[in-house]
Design an enzyme around this catalytic site. Sequence first.
Site, PDB file in Angstrom:
ATOM      1  N   ARG A  65     -83.012  -9.928-119.086  1.00  0.00           N
ATOM      2  CA  ARG A  65     -82.994  -8.586-118.483  1.00  0.00           C
ATOM      3  C   ARG A  65     -83.291  -8.725-116.999  1.00  0.00           C
ATOM      4  NH1 ARG A  65     -87.550  -5.601-120.340  1.00  0.00           N
ATOM      5  NH2 ARG A  65     -88.275  -5.914-118.229  1.00  0.00           N
ATOM      6  N   GLU A 104     -87.047  -9.187-110.623  1.00  0.00           N
ATOM      7  CA  GLU A 104     -87.074 -10.500-111.278  1.00  0.00           C
ATOM      8  C   GLU A 104     -86.052 -10.483-112.403  1.00  0.00           C
ATOM      9  OE1 GLU A 104     -90.190 -11.582-113.931  1.00  0.00           O
ATOM     10  OE2 GLU A 104     -90.392  -9.581-114.769  1.00  0.00           O
ATOM     11  N   ASN A 119     -85.866 -11.643-116.446  1.00  0.00           N
ATOM     12  CA  ASN A 119     -86.675 -12.099-117.589  1.00  0.00           C
ATOM     13  C   ASN A 119     -85.764 -12.868-118.531  1.00  0.00           C
ATOM     14  OD1 ASN A 119     -89.222 -10.336-117.095  1.00  0.00           O
ATOM     15  ND2 ASN A 119     -87.499  -8.948-116.878  1.00  0.00           N
ATOM     16  N   SER A 164     -87.975  -7.247-123.420  1.00  0.00           N
ATOM     17  CA  SER A 164     -88.169  -6.261-124.480  1.00  0.00           C
ATOM     18  C   SER A 164     -87.662  -4.869-124.123  1.00  0.00           C
ATOM     19  CB  SER A 164     -89.638  -6.216-124.889  1.00  0.00           C
ATOM     20  OG  SER A 164     -90.415  -5.883-123.775  1.00  0.00           O
ATOM     21  N   LYS A 187     -90.690 -17.584-111.530  1.00  0.00           N
ATOM     22  CA  LYS A 187     -90.639 -16.949-110.210  1.00  0.00           C
ATOM     23  C   LYS A 187     -90.373 -17.981-109.124  1.00  0.00           C
ATOM     24  CE  LYS A 187     -92.767 -12.768-111.694  1.00  0.00           C
ATOM     25  NZ  LYS A 187     -92.795 -12.980-113.149  1.00  0.00           N
ATOM     26  N   LYS A 220     -96.981 -13.413-105.975  1.00  0.00           N
ATOM     27  CA  LYS A 220     -96.746 -13.554-107.413  1.00  0.00           C
ATOM     28  C   LYS A 220     -97.066 -14.949-107.941  1.00  0.00           C
ATOM     29  CE  LYS A 220     -92.953 -10.214-107.674  1.00  0.00           C
ATOM     30  NZ  LYS A 220     -91.723  -9.915-108.423  1.00  0.00           N
ATOM     31  N   GLU A 230     -95.724 -14.002-116.552  1.00  0.00           N
ATOM     32  CA  GLU A 230     -94.883 -12.911-117.035  1.00  0.00           C
ATOM     33  C   GLU A 230     -95.760 -11.911-117.764  1.00  0.00           C
ATOM     34  OE1 GLU A 230     -91.653 -12.949-116.372  1.00  0.00           O
ATOM     35  OE2 GLU A 230     -91.802 -14.930-115.469  1.00  0.00           O
ATOM     36  N   GLY A 231     -95.226 -10.708-117.922  1.00  0.00           N
ATOM     37  CA  GLY A 231     -95.917  -9.749-118.777  1.00  0.00           C
ATOM     38  C   GLY A 231     -96.628  -8.633-118.040  1.00  0.00           C
ATOM     39  N   ARG A 241     -87.452   2.253-116.589  1.00  0.00           N
ATOM     40  CA  ARG A 241     -88.898   2.445-116.772  1.00  0.00           C
ATOM     41  C   ARG A 241     -89.441   3.118-115.526  1.00  0.00           C
ATOM     42  NH1 ARG A 241     -90.777  -3.490-117.460  1.00  0.00           N
ATOM     43  NH2 ARG A 241     -89.167  -3.659-115.874  1.00  0.00           N
TER      44      ARG A 241
HETATM   45  P1  ADP Z   1     -93.812  -9.673-114.550  1.00  0.00           P
HETATM   46  O1  ADP Z   1     -93.163 -10.940-114.927  1.00  0.00           O
HETATM   47  O2  ADP Z   1     -95.279  -9.679-114.705  1.00  0.00           O
HETATM   48  O3  ADP Z   1     -93.141  -8.490-115.186  1.00  0.00           O
HETATM   49  P2  ADP Z   1     -92.646  -8.711-112.080  1.00  0.00           P
HETATM   50  O4  ADP Z   1     -92.119  -9.575-111.002  1.00  0.00           O
HETATM   51  O5  ADP Z   1     -91.634  -7.984-112.880  1.00  0.00           O
HETATM   52  O6  ADP Z   1     -93.600  -9.584-112.979  1.00  0.00           O
HETATM   53  O7  ADP Z   1     -93.658  -7.684-111.449  1.00  0.00           O
HETATM   54  C1  ADP Z   1     -94.365  -6.736-112.231  1.00  0.00           C
HETATM   55  C2  ADP Z   1     -94.252  -5.357-111.630  1.00  0.00           C
HETATM   56  O8  ADP Z   1     -94.741  -5.360-110.272  1.00  0.00           O
HETATM   57  C3  ADP Z   1     -92.832  -4.851-111.533  1.00  0.00           C
HETATM   58  O9  ADP Z   1     -92.438  -4.216-112.716  1.00  0.00           O
HETATM   59  C4  ADP Z   1     -92.904  -3.906-110.350  1.00  0.00           C
HETATM   60  O10 ADP Z   1     -93.414  -2.643-110.769  1.00  0.00           O
HETATM   61  C5  ADP Z   1     -93.938  -4.547-109.444  1.00  0.00           C
HETATM   62  N1  ADP Z   1     -93.268  -5.398-108.442  1.00  0.00           N
HETATM   63  C6  ADP Z   1     -92.923  -6.689-108.585  1.00  0.00           C
HETATM   64  N2  ADP Z   1     -92.305  -7.160-107.485  1.00  0.00           N
HETATM   65  C7  ADP Z   1     -92.265  -6.141-106.617  1.00  0.00           C
HETATM   66  C8  ADP Z   1     -91.758  -5.999-105.289  1.00  0.00           C
HETATM   67  N3  ADP Z   1     -91.182  -7.006-104.657  1.00  0.00           N
HETATM   68  N4  ADP Z   1     -91.900  -4.792-104.688  1.00  0.00           N
HETATM   69  C9  ADP Z   1     -92.495  -3.759-105.319  1.00  0.00           C
HETATM   70  N5  ADP Z   1     -93.005  -3.832-106.569  1.00  0.00           N
HETATM   71  C10 ADP Z   1     -92.896  -5.001-107.224  1.00  0.00           C
HETATM   72 MG    MG Z   2     -91.277  -7.760-114.850  1.00  0.00          MG
END
Ligand code: ADP
Ligand code: MG
Length: 432
Positions: free
Chosen positions: A83, A102, A104, A109, A263, A322, A326-327, A408
């Site tokens: 996703r 990102e 996944n 899910s 990442k 970051k 994940e999660g 979401r």
């Molecule tokens: P995870 O693998 O924990 O889901 P993500 O990279 O998807 O990590 O980041 C988790 C959440 O943080 C995202 O769903 C988003 O709401 C926020 N986020 C992540 N990267 C960014 C970004 N570059 N700018 C703004 N919000 C972000």
């Molecule tokens: Mg995410």
Amino acid sequence: QVVNYAPFTLLPSAVPSALFEQAYAVQQDFNLLVDAISQNKEFLEHTLASTIKVDDFTARLFRIYTQVLDEGLAQSVFLGINRSDYMFDCGVDGTPALKQIEINTIAASFGGLTSRTAVVHGRVLKVLGKSKEASRLLPNNPSKGLALGIVKAWELYGSQSAVVMFLVEEVQRNIFDQRCVENELWDRNIRVIRKRFRDVFEKGSLDDARRLYMDGQEVAVVYYREGYMPKNYDQQNWEARLLLERSRAVKCPDIATQLAGTKKVQQELSRPGTLERLLSGHTDAVARIRATFAGLYSLDMGKEGDKIVAMAIADPDRFVLKPQREGGGNNLYGEELRQVLEKIKDSPERTSYILMDKIKPQPAMNYLLRAHSPLHVSQCISELGIFGVYVRQGKEMVMNTAAGHLLRTKAIEHADGGVAAGVAVLDTPYLV
Ligand code: ADP
Ligand code: MG
């Protein structure tokens, strides 16, 4: 008392249709890319070299990856369910742009539950007397799309009596999301079993041809809805993971594809020339993919990394820091980002993180409905995910599709976190 409804927005949220279409149009490219990375040992080795020195979890995954390669792969059919997540970045002139958060590649899910949300929002709009608007909500059925990928992999595995195994968590809060996919398989006369790593450790075995058996039943496909964070593993679970990876069963994903979703890999992809090398000959795909990238920066030791660290410390609100996790709920923002970078800036520990430009979407008002929570209107931002499904047999791609979407939405006061983390809720795009 133990079963709650999945949280959702009262109303669908506006999504620019051009960006929605752009996200769908690039999904098959991302499928190709993830699959290409998963087959490129040199790239994975080189990209993750600094990370695995400091991040034990990635290092352990990487060890299994090399061990399985050294032995020689028994698996010949590959199934990817991913996703790709985006936000709509609001530029200086107010024009929104699609930017990837990102991708996944393991346990992506909500494909199941979100197959129902358009119906919920259609009903809400009708109750409000907005039938015309209700009829404009797009049908969306990722549970079927995901299942069709599993079906294809099961067929190519080629054993009528073999089952599909969902590898699930010890305590599975999101079971109904998984059941939506599972039901599609039973409807097509494919048997599904649900097991934990612990069950695999106790009852899993391989025969001479490395066919996987659970309780005497041959397993054709292992669909991981677990195994993406350190707390999913104790020593026995690591051994179970190794057994599964060594087997001939189709793993969704195999460990190489899981690593392709780290990442650190995402950050390396943004370097000039990398996409071109990985997808040589696919010029248009490269351009479509690159257009979705936000700024991503390596914190590897050296002059380049030093400059990036200084830039982030000087202006922390522009970035997200970051770790390789994940999660949801792991990223660092603002003052906390600055403090952590100050602390680790001269240590190799910094290489376990990547830095990313912070995406700034335009907020909109909505109500977030969550069991046992008071109802009030919130300023919200949304994240769009597109499900990708592909199947490869040997060197040949036999399926490559975009299988549906997930929207979401969360209140702006939460920088991080998805639905499972208790922050975001399920939504439906209303195209504008
Ligand atoms: P995870 O693998 O924990 O889901 P993500 O990279 O998807 O990590 O980041 C988790 C959440 O943080 C995202 O769903 C988003 O709401 C926020 N986020 C992540 N990267 C960014 C970004 N570059 N700018 C703004 N919000 C972000
Ligand atoms: Mg995410």
